[in-house]
Design an enzyme around this catalytic site. Structure first.
Site, PDB file in Angstrom:
ATOM      1  N   MET A 178       0.747  -1.142   0.182  1.00 48.69           N
ATOM      2  CA  MET A 178       0.051   0.028  -0.239  1.00 48.69           C
ATOM      3  C   MET A 178       0.827   1.499   0.100  1.00 48.69           C
ATOM      4  O   MET A 178       2.269   1.248  -0.028  1.00 48.69           O
ATOM      5  CB  MET A 178      -0.970  -0.164   1.258  1.00 48.69           C
ATOM      6  CG  MET A 178      -1.895  -1.215   1.292  1.00 48.69           C
ATOM      7  SD  MET A 178      -2.966  -1.075   2.588  1.00 48.69           S
ATOM      8  CE  MET A 178      -3.831   0.340   2.378  1.00 48.69           C
ATOM      9  N   HIS A 179       0.041   2.390  -0.399  1.00 47.34           N
ATOM     10  CA  HIS A 179       0.867   3.874   0.099  1.00 47.34           C
ATOM     11  C   HIS A 179       1.728   4.338  -1.032  1.00 47.34           C
ATOM     12  O   HIS A 179       1.913   5.544  -1.023  1.00 47.34           O
ATOM     13  CB  HIS A 179       1.421   3.902   1.407  1.00 47.34           C
ATOM     14  CG  HIS A 179       0.443   3.335   2.583  1.00 47.34           C
ATOM     15  ND1 HIS A 179      -0.665   3.901   2.854  1.00 47.34           N
ATOM     16  CD2 HIS A 179       0.880   2.303   3.576  1.00 47.34           C
ATOM     17  CE1 HIS A 179      -1.181   3.048   3.847  1.00 47.34           C
ATOM     18  NE2 HIS A 179      -0.329   2.274   4.341  1.00 47.34           N
ATOM     19  N   ASP A 238      -2.707  -4.924   0.419  1.00 44.80           N
ATOM     20  CA  ASP A 238      -2.224  -6.388   0.865  1.00 44.80           C
ATOM     21  C   ASP A 238      -2.865  -7.066   1.964  1.00 44.80           C
ATOM     22  O   ASP A 238      -3.068  -8.060   2.439  1.00 44.80           O
ATOM     23  CB  ASP A 238      -0.740  -6.564   0.873  1.00 44.80           C
ATOM     24  CG  ASP A 238      -0.225  -5.496   1.897  1.00 44.80           C
ATOM     25  OD1 ASP A 238      -0.904  -4.434   2.332  1.00 44.80           O
ATOM     26  OD2 ASP A 238       1.033  -5.126   1.994  1.00 44.80           O
TER      27      ASP A 238
END
Length: 484
Positions: free
Chosen positions: A81-82, A236
């Site tokens: 992520m991110h 995830d």
């Protein structure tokens, strides 16, 4: 028979998993990925390496299972992520992706993190989130930002390659600090605060919905049917939750991947950003989840492996496998700062209590215990260990029975290890592919896996670990002062 493909884009590797319509995992393939760290606190990857990894993993599956791939009906995506992946109007990546564990934008995150941002997003704006990375780029690389057409999350760059569509989904989008997490929609106000508008964002779908369809030219290359559906998928951890059936309120899991996660599902939106516990959308419509994060879990063991020249599995195998009380050596796993509960990009890790007789085995055990204490930090921030009933363990670190017993004693709760099989993020992504392709009822589809082994806390050891945990929490502030 119909088949479904899950692609999980991790930090250290990409995994491809093929399952059948009865959810039996049939084949897996991996392709390694490298992280570049050109400066202190930086963490980057070349997005084109992700595509090369996906090509490699699918090609590996094709060698032995070409007939099965020709009958795949859907693809699901999971990913780290991110990450900020900037593309121009032609879809070309403009620079390396700034990853989730990159802390360079901590000053920008602090500027964004106010009452308004927390009210809209339901979360603290952490340095690892996507939005502050764009503010950093505006200050340090304005010429790159000026060329940007869209900003994509890592797995959504893979989606763009597969379908030609710029699309994301709710669970991953919730980790950007641009999403109105309660409304499950981009926030015009948060975009405005970073100089963007909705035109810079991918279209949003739910994780169970179709996000696009596999391009014909690419399908021929990969040995897959053209036009098959690509599901929204999930970040995830939400994908891992789908894999182990953590979709109903109160269910939870621990993930011992590069980072560590304590994840619990909810059916309502009840953020508490002051705790530094994330409140994100789940991959399933109308559901949310809470998540505490420690930035270096199995990553801490990988660090010890790199400095000792011993593989992580060999480090843990050298330890006595009978349960014991806490080590005299204390490890603080702040190798890349810490998220829950401290929201601290500056603090760094430490080993305390070293002596002439300290061995490599002592260091290994201290690292495992320190990670367990950091996950207890997540539990305390999210309501306390008394609120935990039982937790499923996933991730590379869950292969160590000793580590799971330490976690049971530290958290004072039952830890359950799934039976042999693949029930992680790639499996969850494949399940989401089934949802998008077949319209399958998610309640029936996302059942919990069979449990191979259960780890119960020992009352005497739990008391000893409780005292060691108090020592761990007391060490944070002095170590932080020494880190600056």
């Amino acid at each position: 028979m119909a088949y479904y493909l899950g692609l999980d884009l991790g930090t250290s590797s990409l995994k491809a998993l093929l399952i059948d319509e009865n959810q039996h995992p049939l084949a897996t393939a991996h392709a390694e990925l490298k992280v570049q760290r050109p400066h202190f606190g930086w963490s980057e990857q070349d997005p084109d390496d992700w595509i090369a990894a996906a090509r490699s993993a699918i090609a590996e599956l094709r060698k032995e299972h070409s007939t099965l791939l020709q009958n795949v009906r859907g693809i699901g995506l999971s990913g780290q992520m991110h990450g900020a992946t900037l593309i121009d109007a032609d879809g070309t990546a403009l620079r390396p992706c700034i990853l989730w564990n990159d802390t360079r934008s901590h000053k920008q995150a602090a500027l964004l993190d106010d009452d308004e941002a927390r009210r809209i997003t339901g979360n603290i704006v952490f340095p690892g989130f996507t939005a502050p990375k764009l503010l950093w780029l505006a200050e340090h690389e304005p010429e790159t930002l000026a060329k940007m057409d869209k900003v994509l999350l890592p797995k959504d760059y893979l989606r763009f390659w597969l379908t030609g569509e710029a699309v994301s989904e709710m669970s991953d989008a919730a980790g950007t600090a641009w999403l109105d997490t309660g409304a499950r929609a981009w926030s015009a106000r948060m975009l405005e605060r970073t100089g963007l508008n909705e035109g810079h964002m991918p279209r949003l779908v739910e994780g169970t919905q179709a996000s696009g369809y596999l391009r014909k030219a690419l399908a021929e290359e990969l040995g897959l049917p053209a036009g098959i559906v690509v599901a929204g998928g999930a970040g995830d951890n939400a994908a891992s939750a789908c894999g182990v059936g953590v979709v109903a309120p109160g269910n939870g899991f621990i993930s011992l991947g590069t980072s560590g996660v304590l994840f619990t599902a909810t059916d309502g939106y009840s953020p508490a950003p002051e705790t530094a516990v994330h409140t994100f959308c789940h991959a399933l419509p109308g559901r949310w989840h809470k998540m505490g994060v420690t930035l270096s879990a199995a990553g801490s063991l990988e660090w010890l492996s790199s400095v000792t020249g011993t593989k992580p599995a060999e480090l843990t195998a050298e330890l006595p496998q009978d349960p014991q009380g806490p080590s005299r050596v204390l490890f603080l796993p702040y190798l890349a700062g810490e998220r829950t509960p401290h929201n601290d990009a500056a603090v760094r890790g430490a080993l305390i209590g070293l002596a002439a007789e300290t061995s490599k085995a002592d260091l290994t055990r201290a690292v495992m215990e320190g990670v367990a204490f950091s996950i207890r930090d997540c539990a305390e921030a999210g309501g306390g260990i008394a609120a935990l009933n039982s937790l499923i363990a996933v991730g590379a670190g869950s292969r160590s029975a000793l580590w799971l017993q330490i976690l049971a004693d530290v958290l004072q709760t039952t830890i359950m290890l799934p039976a042999a099989g693949d029930f992680g993020a790639a499996f969850g992504a494949a399940r989401l592919a089934m949802c998008a392709a077949e319209g399958t009822d998610t309640t029936q589809l996302m059942a919990a896996p069979p449990i191979a082994r259960t780890f119960e806390p020992d009352a005497h050891r739990a008391k000893e670990f409780d005292a060691a945990y108090q020592r761990y929490t007391a060490a944070y502030l002095p170590i932080r002062e020494l880190s600056l």
